[in-house]
Design a protein around this motif. Structure first.
Motif, PDB file in Angstrom:
ATOM      1  N   SER A 194      -8.812  -3.995   3.501  1.00  0.00           N
ATOM      2  CA  SER A 194      -7.707  -3.856   2.561  1.00  0.00           C
ATOM      3  C   SER A 194      -8.245  -3.711   1.135  1.00  0.00           C
ATOM      4  CB  SER A 194      -6.803  -5.085   2.661  1.00  0.00           C
ATOM      5  OG  SER A 194      -5.755  -4.991   1.730  1.00  0.00           O
ATOM      6  N   SER A 216      -4.906  -1.165   4.228  1.00  0.00           N
ATOM      7  CA  SER A 216      -3.810  -1.070   3.262  1.00  0.00           C
ATOM      8  C   SER A 216      -4.372  -1.034   1.840  1.00  0.00           C
ATOM      9  CB  SER A 216      -2.835  -2.239   3.435  1.00  0.00           C
ATOM     10  OG  SER A 216      -3.499  -3.476   3.282  1.00  0.00           O
ATOM     11  N   ASN A 251      -1.016   1.420   5.005  1.00  0.00           N
ATOM     12  CA  ASN A 251       0.104   1.343   4.083  1.00  0.00           C
ATOM     13  C   ASN A 251      -0.410   1.418   2.643  1.00  0.00           C
ATOM     14  OD1 ASN A 251       2.396   0.712   2.648  1.00  0.00           O
ATOM     15  ND2 ASN A 251       2.985  -1.007   3.929  1.00  0.00           N
TER      16      ASN A 251
END
Length: 124
Positions: free
Chosen positions: A11, A31, A51
């Protein structure tokens, strides 16, 4: 040998320009990651969380993106040709200039104004 990053927490990682050809990123948390200009050709991205990731100009051709979360991702000028997008979610993704032809399967959820027709993402 190819990188096995299955279920890795990446991430927010800076992977801009990275070569991850044939890598396994299944289930990985990417993400918010910076994947601009990355080579993700033939990469396993099934169930990956992308995302809000920046995938602009990334080569994702032939990638296995089954059930991938690409909500809000920047896919501007990315190449998804022949990728498997079955059940993928690209709602809210930026898709300007994308190449997404001859997909193995279409995404389940599309960005507003886009359709998947003849296994290609198009904005009518």
């Amino acid at each position: 040998w190819f990188a096995n990053l299955r279920d890795a927490n990446l991430s927010g990682a800076n992977l801009s320009g990275a070569s991850l050809i044939f890598a396994s990123l299944s289930g990985a948390d990417l993400s918010g990651a910076d994947l601009r200009d990355a080579n993700l050709r033939d990469t396993k991205l099934s169930f990956a969380n992308l995302n809000g990731a920046d995938l602009s100009r990334a080569d994702m051709s032939f990638a296995n993106s089954i059930d991938a979360n690409l909500r809000g991702a920047n896919l501007i000028s990315a190449d998804l040709s022949r990728a498997d997008m079955k059940n993928a979610d690209i709602r809210g993704a930026k898709l300007r200039g994308i190449t997404a032809n001859n997909l193995i399967n279409c995404p389940r959820f599309l960005a507003v104004g886009w359709i998947c027709e003849n296994n290609s993402l198009i904005k009518p």
